[in-house]
Design a protein around this motif. Structure first.
Motif, PDB file in Angstrom:
ATOM      1  N   LEU A   1       3.844  -0.105  -9.588  1.00 13.95           N
ATOM      2  CA  LEU A   1       3.773  -1.474 -10.111  1.00 13.95           C
ATOM      3  C   LEU A   1       4.425  -2.474  -9.160  1.00 13.95           C
ATOM      4  O   LEU A   1       3.920  -3.591  -8.973  1.00 13.95           O
ATOM      5  CB  LEU A   1       4.433  -1.552 -11.486  1.00 13.95           C
ATOM      6  CG  LEU A   1       3.642  -0.959 -12.651  1.00 13.95           C
ATOM      7  CD1 LEU A   1       4.445  -1.033 -13.940  1.00 13.95           C
ATOM      8  CD2 LEU A   1       2.306  -1.679 -12.830  1.00 13.95           C
ATOM      9  N   MET A   2       5.538  -2.082  -8.545  1.00 11.01           N
ATOM     10  CA  MET A   2       6.182  -2.963  -7.575  1.00 11.01           C
ATOM     11  C   MET A   2       5.240  -3.248  -6.410  1.00 11.01           C
ATOM     12  O   MET A   2       5.180  -4.374  -5.903  1.00 11.01           O
ATOM     13  CB  MET A   2       7.476  -2.327  -7.073  1.00 11.01           C
ATOM     14  CG  MET A   2       8.613  -2.328  -8.083  1.00 11.01           C
ATOM     15  SD  MET A   2       9.168  -3.996  -8.518  1.00 11.01           S
ATOM     16  CE  MET A   2       9.874  -4.530  -6.945  1.00 11.01           C
ATOM     17  N   GLY A   3       4.498  -2.222  -5.995  1.00 17.45           N
ATOM     18  CA  GLY A   3       3.529  -2.422  -4.916  1.00 17.45           C
ATOM     19  C   GLY A   3       2.438  -3.399  -5.308  1.00 17.45           C
ATOM     20  O   GLY A   3       2.054  -4.265  -4.522  1.00 17.45           O
TER      21      GLY A   3
ATOM     22  N   MET B   1       0.831  -1.206   0.000  1.00 14.48           N
ATOM     23  CA  MET B   1       0.000   0.000   0.000  1.00 14.48           C
ATOM     24  C   MET B   1       0.861   1.250   0.000  1.00 14.48           C
ATOM     25  O   MET B   1       0.560   2.239  -0.692  1.00 14.48           O
ATOM     26  CB  MET B   1      -0.919  -0.009   1.222  1.00 14.48           C
ATOM     27  CG  MET B   1      -1.919   1.149   1.255  1.00 14.48           C
ATOM     28  SD  MET B   1      -3.101   1.068  -0.107  1.00 14.48           S
ATOM     29  CE  MET B   1      -4.208   2.428   0.352  1.00 14.48           C
ATOM     30  N   LEU B   2       1.954   1.219   0.753  1.00 11.65           N
ATOM     31  CA  LEU B   2       2.875   2.353   0.794  1.00 11.65           C
ATOM     32  C   LEU B   2       3.452   2.617  -0.595  1.00 11.65           C
ATOM     33  O   LEU B   2       3.515   3.764  -1.054  1.00 11.65           O
ATOM     34  CB  LEU B   2       3.996   2.063   1.797  1.00 11.65           C
ATOM     35  CG  LEU B   2       5.061   3.132   2.011  1.00 11.65           C
ATOM     36  CD1 LEU B   2       4.439   4.444   2.443  1.00 11.65           C
ATOM     37  CD2 LEU B   2       6.082   2.664   3.030  1.00 11.65           C
ATOM     38  N   ALA B   3       3.872   1.560  -1.286  1.00  4.77           N
ATOM     39  CA  ALA B   3       4.461   1.716  -2.623  1.00  4.77           C
ATOM     40  C   ALA B   3       3.418   2.179  -3.636  1.00  4.77           C
ATOM     41  O   ALA B   3       3.698   3.056  -4.472  1.00  4.77           O
ATOM     42  CB  ALA B   3       5.087   0.399  -3.070  1.00  4.77           C
ATOM     43  N   ILE B   4       2.222   1.606  -3.580  1.00  6.66           N
ATOM     44  CA  ILE B   4       1.175   1.980  -4.533  1.00  6.66           C
ATOM     45  C   ILE B   4       0.795   3.450  -4.382  1.00  6.66           C
ATOM     46  O   ILE B   4       0.696   4.197  -5.362  1.00  6.66           O
ATOM     47  CB  ILE B   4      -0.066   1.073  -4.368  1.00  6.66           C
ATOM     48  CG1 ILE B   4       0.265  -0.353  -4.817  1.00  6.66           C
ATOM     49  CG2 ILE B   4      -1.247   1.614  -5.167  1.00  6.66           C
ATOM     50  CD1 ILE B   4      -0.814  -1.365  -4.474  1.00  6.66           C
ATOM     51  N   MET B   5       0.577   3.889  -3.141  1.00  6.14           N
ATOM     52  CA  MET B   5       0.177   5.277  -2.917  1.00  6.14           C
ATOM     53  C   MET B   5       1.315   6.242  -3.217  1.00  6.14           C
ATOM     54  O   MET B   5       1.105   7.288  -3.853  1.00  6.14           O
ATOM     55  CB  MET B   5      -0.297   5.459  -1.476  1.00  6.14           C
ATOM     56  CG  MET B   5      -1.664   4.876  -1.172  1.00  6.14           C
ATOM     57  SD  MET B   5      -3.012   5.553  -2.183  1.00  6.14           S
ATOM     58  CE  MET B   5      -2.964   7.288  -1.767  1.00  6.14           C
TER      59      MET B   5
END
Length: 603
Positions: free
Chosen positions: A174-176, A143-147
């Motif tokens: 994308l990694m998230g 969630m941290l990576a996506i946001m």
């Protein structure tokens, strides 16, 4: 003299680069975590996936990690071959948290005055990044990576117009999604609000004609490419996983397993008639619910699927009124969550420092409240999901912060306002750091823990992984570990095979391994969970066959097979009596460090 020139050059270089500033700030706080805190996995799922990737269950590293996209596994395989002592799954999560946090800090310094950017960055790092670092959990990291990636991506599309920022933000996002794809549905509500705001802004500034400009078309195309890439990678993962029939069957079974053990409890009495029709007794039902479905002859895919359907049908007709949902929300005590308080702080600061857009934080919190109510209704209120929701609230809120505009830069009143803003930001930043200083003071109680007390020490703090407990962040489990008597029992009796009751060991035993070290496959081949998320996993099936185990539950009466169980011994004994051995009995073999080891007999 030369030293001063070099120092001045470096200072100027750093001050002129917001990216360097972001890296330095986050490196500073990460170094504090490494120096003073004990980094560990929040739940056992991450440990199991790290063990799978390390090759603990098979003959070598395996990229099929159950919940994480198999492509990540393939990307990490070369590192496991080059440096097999290191858990690269753990390192990947640390790296992803770090670059995501840097992305947020960079985003803030690019769009705000430095005092504001520093203040918001410190609040974000202390309340959210530190939480993710100290208790690593792949849902939170994803969630941290996506946001973070989405914020940089959208801001670059609408304002910055930098291809490098667009690519970097998109890649982090994308990694998230590869780490936990379902998090895009949590992020989706917040991101849709941002998109809606931006398109309304364009309409208000340029009218309907503005929505048909080339710029908007480019934004839509870029967004579609990012979303399409996320779904494309997800589908590629499915294709790869289903290419092997053994893994296809495993993922099918794992899906229906989730529908049984992760579903809300309805009680056997409510479903007795339907379950009896498919041959499931009350004891059988509680065997499933307590993660003891280790018998493929009885707990078949079809029987598990039908049980999941019956549970879902009964839950769908149960009335969950407003009072019940409100009661569940109250039970969670969100006022004690630092991540929730961070959102409240952001709302309050917005009224003074972001007044024209302070209302956007209210809408962001409304979106988060909708998610919280939904998960309370579904009885899936676990901290890692709640953290993700509050993270979405906060990051959606900071997207709408903007610089103050002053009509005349030299006007004394404007200068006073600037100084006032700087003072407010400095005070808030200092207060946040002071409040969080206690986080960097480790709990020294671990120094007094002997081997026989370690199980209780871990259980009392960490067993309820689904709940927020502030003690988890300061408790130490990776320093001065006393020797594990249970693991020593396994390693010194290699002819025996030990099954571990899921509920007894799943949330506590994995703390006996350092998260940054690879799991040694040679020490992992004579014990396994009786049932769990790895039930029917191909590598585990091969391991059990090598040990002569075809049916785990039935094999409990075999001569060299033992069970570690402190919680659900009685229902296992009843199950064996109902299905296989009417005169089955069980005796305590050993008790080591609080773990009870049992031996079953056919009669």
């Amino acid at each position: 003299m030369r030293l001063n020139i070099v120092r001045n050059y470096i200072v100027k270089k750093v001050q002129s680069s917001n990216l360097l500033i972001a890296i330095l700030i986050n490196s500073f706080f990460l170094s504090l975590i490494f120096l003073f805190c004990d980094v560990k996995y929040e739940v056992s799922d991450d440990f199991v996936m790290a063990a799978i990737l390390s090759g603990a269950y098979g003959d070598g590293p395996n990229p099929q990690m159950v919940f994480v996209n198999v492509i990540i596994g393939y990307l990490l395989l070369p590192f496991y071959k080059l440096f097999p002592e290191i858990s690269w799954y753990f390192m990947l999560q640390l790296f992803l948290i770090f670059i995501s946090s840097c992305a947020v800090t960079y985003f803030l310094f690019e769009k705000l005055e430095k005092p504001k950017a520093m203040m918001l960055s410190v609040i974000f790092i202390l309340f959210f990044s530190n939480d993710a670092y100290i208790l690593l959990q792949f849902t939170k990291t994803a969630m941290l990576a996506i946001m973070a990636g989405s914020l940089v991506f959208l801001w670059a599309l609408f304002y910055k117009k930098s291809i490098w920022n667009i690519l970097a933000g998109g890649l982090i996002c994308l990694m998230g999604t590869m780490l936990r794809f379902s998090d895009i549905y949590l992020a989706g509500g917040f991101l849709l609000f941002i998109l809606g705001y931006e398109f309304v802004r364009i309409y208000m500034e340029k009218g309907l004609k503005g929505l048909f400009e080339k710029k908007v078309a480019v934004i839509l195309l870029a967004g579609c490419i990012l979303i399409g890439s996320a779904y494309g990678i997800r589908n590629l993962n499915k294709v790869i996983c289903n290419a092997d029939e053994n893994y296809r069957q495993y993922y099918l079974y794992n899906g229906v397993r989730s529908g049984v053990v992760d579903a809300p409890e309805c009680g056997y009495e409510e479903m007795a008639d339907e379950l009896s029709e498919i041959g499931v007794s009350e004891n059988d039902y509680y065997m499933m619910r307590s993660w003891n479905f280790a018998d493929n002859d009885f707990f078949t895919y079809e029987r598990m699927r039908k049980t999941a359907e019956i549970i879902a049908q009964h839950h769908s007709v149960q009335e969950v009124g407003k009072e019940k949902i409100f009661e569940r929300l109250q039970e969670r005590e969100y006022l004690k969550y630092p991540v929730f308080l961070a959102c409240i702080v952001l709302l309050g600061l917005g009224v003074f420092l972001n007044y024209p857009r302070w209302w956007t934080m209210l809408i962001s919190m409304g979106i988060g409240e909708f998610y919280l109510i939904y998960f309370c209704y579904r009885e899936r209120y676990v901290y890692r999901v709640e953290y993700s929701i509050f993270l979405g609230m906060f990051m959606c809120g900071i997207y709408f912060w903007k610089q103050h505009s002053f009509s005349e830069a030299n006007d004394s009143e404007c200068i006073d306002k600037k100084k006032g803003i700087m003072k407010i930001c400095a005070v808030i930043t200092s207060l946040c750091i002071m409040v969080h200083l206690v986080l960097y003071i480790p709990d020294r109680s671990y120094q007094e823990i002997a081997s026989e007390d370690r199980m209780d020490y871990i259980t009392n703090t960490f067993y309820e992984s689904w709940n927020y407990r502030p003690q988890k962040y300061r408790k130490v489990v990776n320093k001065e570990k006393p020797p594990s008597g249970l693991l020593e029992e396994f390693s010194t009796n290699t002819d025996n095979f030990y099954f571990l009751d899921f509920q007894t060991t799943i949330q506590i035993l994995y703390f006996e391994w350092y998260p940054w070290e690879n799991v040694d496959d040679e020490k992992y081949d004579n014990f396994s969970y009786l049932a769990g998320i790895t039930t029917n996993y191909p590598d585990l099936i091969k391991l059990l066959k090598k040990k002569g185990v075809e049916n785990p539950l039935k094999s409990l009466v075999d001569e060299e097979v033992y069970l570690v169980d402190n919680r659900y011994l009685e229902i296992k004994l009843n199950y064996l009596r109902e299905h296989y051995y009417p005169d089955a009995r069980v005796e305590l073999y050993k008790e080591i460090d609080g773990y009870q080891i049992w031996k079953f007999f056919e009669e």
